[in-house]
Design a protein around this motif. Structure first.
Motif, mmCIF file in Angstrom:
data_model
loop_
_atom_site.group_PDB
_atom_site.id
_atom_site.type_symbol
_atom_site.label_atom_id
_atom_site.label_comp_id
_atom_site.label_asym_id
_atom_site.label_seq_id
_atom_site.Cartn_x
_atom_site.Cartn_y
_atom_site.Cartn_z
ATOM 1 N N THR A 54 0.834 -1.188 0.000
ATOM 2 C CA THR A 54 0.000 0.000 0.000
ATOM 3 C C THR A 54 0.869 1.238 0.000
ATOM 4 O OG1 THR A 54 -1.871 1.065 1.075
ATOM 5 C CG2 THR A 54 -0.182 0.200 2.531
ATOM 6 N N VAL A 86 2.045 5.225 -1.629
ATOM 7 C CA VAL A 86 2.711 5.661 -2.857
ATOM 8 C C VAL A 86 4.121 6.182 -2.593
ATOM 9 C CG1 VAL A 86 0.512 6.228 -3.941
ATOM 10 C CG2 VAL A 86 1.756 8.007 -2.700
ATOM 11 N N LEU A 102 -4.794 -2.599 1.189
ATOM 12 C CA LEU A 102 -4.662 -1.733 0.032
ATOM 13 C C LEU A 102 -5.712 -0.633 0.090
ATOM 14 C CD1 LEU A 102 -2.915 -1.530 -2.498
ATOM 15 C CD2 LEU A 102 -4.667 -2.801 -3.720
ATOM 16 N N LYS A 133 -2.214 1.741 -7.345
ATOM 17 C CA LYS A 133 -0.917 1.115 -7.046
ATOM 18 C C LYS A 133 -0.160 0.805 -8.332
ATOM 19 C CE LYS A 133 2.082 -0.840 -4.225
ATOM 20 N NZ LYS A 133 2.745 -0.123 -3.133
#
Length: 494
Positions: free
Chosen positions: A105, A107, A140, A259
């Motif tokens: 998970t 960024v 996620l 993702k």
């Protein structure tokens, strides 16, 4: 109700209080407890979580303060996000999220070649092995706002020494890489083929094939390769990851899509391909507009424009201006929207004079696509401005041109369906329900052949609007009956 509900009670639940946040979102949604339970069960089946069996009494317990087990908090987050057109996190619902795994998970990832390859490999393998239609575990989540934008700004920071291939031993450096030129060219042409399939058939038909190909490419990137080959492989990986993200977005798997987009941007940086990176950012921007976050969409587009201003082709720059217009439209800024529309048109006119071939990933941005994007900007402005007839009138001729051109384009059936739906909404804005129902009916005919939950959702929303505004008309009644037959709500996204 029973033990298979996935929502067991803990000792702490004895002292629980009503979940005021969840209650607030629930009341505003207009759903009944039974309807929410049915949606949770349907989404759980789509994710492969067949043990979930929720009912009205279970929903009541959540509202009373019980914290359900995963994946129900993530499912509720997705359902409310889709309902309200904005990101509604697990925390916004007053629920506790499971502990997040950094590899699955977020960024904020390292901008290095080996770690990009490792993360791509892990993520694509998880997607394939679980075989649960994009269900990649319970941690996620979608990222938005500064948590999304700030890490991506590092895309602009030059990598020291360019992309770093896997370390080679002395023996490895004396022999060429295992991948031959014809094999590399075949990988590149296969990516083009996958992109064509997506345009024709929607994201639901070949998503897992794209993910599988991506995983194969990451295996090749973990082997010693000459620097030039490694760059080309990173480019293939970036294109495949973007396409996997796009297909995931198209079928409604929003966290999975984001993702893949982030990982694609990292791979594009390793490939040294700034125009490709700008395209990936534009896909992320489109997702943010879809999720009701135009401010984030604009930040992403400006990042794309700044990073590729000296190397992107006119066609790519035109696409970025068109997406900038969409963001401004949804922010309710007509002056800036109109300027971006003009820039998109003017820049597109220079595309034929560009002295180099456009990469395959931008060839979708045709004259029809330009008309479609700009008409959607004016359509969005009309809604933001309280159903303004002025902006609806600006949208109508552009949308008509887009529909006429897409009608002749057998390769981009999903775009044809989306623009038919767009035209239907414009006619609703103009108080012309009869014309709207004809176009919506045509879009349904295409939607039956295109595996795209995005298309299906937009058709349903358009029909819902027609029912609210003109539900007593026979043509609208007929349209709702057609919808129940052609696109039943129970159909599962892939």
């Amino acid at each position: 109700m029973g033990g298979n509900s996935g929502s067991g009670t803990t000792a702490a639940s004895v002292d629980k209080r009503p979940n005021e946040l969840l209650n607030s979102w629930f009341v505003r949604s207009g759903w009944s407890k039974g309807e929410l339970a049915r949606q949770v069960n349907r989404r759980a089946r789509q994710l492969g979580a067949n043990h979930i069996s929720t009912d009205t009494s279970r929903v009541r317990r959540w509202l009373d303060g019980e914290n359900p087990r995963e994946p129900i908090p993530r499912i509720l987050s997705e359902l409310f996000s889709e309902r309200f057109g904005c990101v509604v996190s697990v925390e916004d619902l007053g629920l506790r999220a499971a502990r997040q795994s950094p590899s699955a998970t977020g960024v904020d990832l390292p901008w290095t070649g080996p770690q990009t390859v490792a993360l791509l490999s892990e993520f694509s393998r998880s997607d394939l092995m679980l075989a649960r239609r994009g269900f990649l575990g319970t941690s996620l989540v979608l990222t938005a706002g500064p948590s999304l934008i700030e890490p991506l700004q590092r895309w602009l920071v030059p990598s020291p020494g360019g992309p770093q291939p896997p370390p080679e031993s002395a023996a490895d450096s004396r022999r060429p890489g295992r991948l031959s030129r014809p094999e590399l060219e075949l990988l590149e042409s296969t990516t083009v083929m996958f992109r064509q399939w997506d345009a024709q058939c929607g994201g639901g038909l070949r998503r897992k094939a794209v993910v599988g190909q991506l995983h194969e490419v990451t295996d090749l990137l973990q082997e010693p390769q000459p620097e030039a080959t490694a760059r080309r492989l990173f480019k293939v990986a970036a294109e495949l990851a973007e396409l996997a993200g796009w297909m995931s977005y198209d079928v409604g798997l929003q966290p999975t899509a984001q993702k893949y987009f982030v990982l694609a941007l990292h791979a594009a940086k390793e490939a040294g391909d700034k125009p490709l990176g700008s395209y990936i950012l534009s896909s992320m921007s489109r997702q943010m507009i879809h999720l009701g976050r135009p401010d984030d969409a604009l930040e992403l587009i400006h990042l794309a424009q700044y990073g590729s201003r000296d190397c992107a082709s006119p066609r790519t720059q035109s696409m970025l201006y068109a997406m900038e217009a969409r963001a401004y439209a949804n922010m309710g800024q007509p002056g800036k929207c109109k300027r971006a529309v003009r820039m998109a048109e003017d820049t597109f006119a220079e595309a034929d004079e560009w002295d180099a071939p456009d990469p395959d990933w931008i060839r979708f941005f045709s004259e029809a696509e330009l008309y479609g994007e700009n008409s959607h900007s004016f359509r969005d402005l009309a809604y933001v401005a309280g159903r303004s007839p002025t902006y609806a009138s600006l949208a109508e001729p552009l949308m008509r041109k887009a529909v006429e051109l897409f009608a002749k384009d057998a390769e981009h059936q999903r775009s044809y369906a989306l623009n038919l739906i767009g035209m239907a909404t414009v006619h609703l804005l103009r108080g012309e329900p009869e014309q709207s129902t004809v176009l919506a009916s045509e879009a349904m005919g295409i939607a039956k052949k295109v595996r795209s939950e995005r298309v299906n959702t937009r058709i349903r929303k358009t029909v819902d609007s027609a029912v609210r505004e003109h539900g007593d008309l026979a043509v609208v009644v007929d349209l709702t009956e057609q919808l129940a037959v052609d696109l039943p709500e129970t159909a599962e996204a892939v």
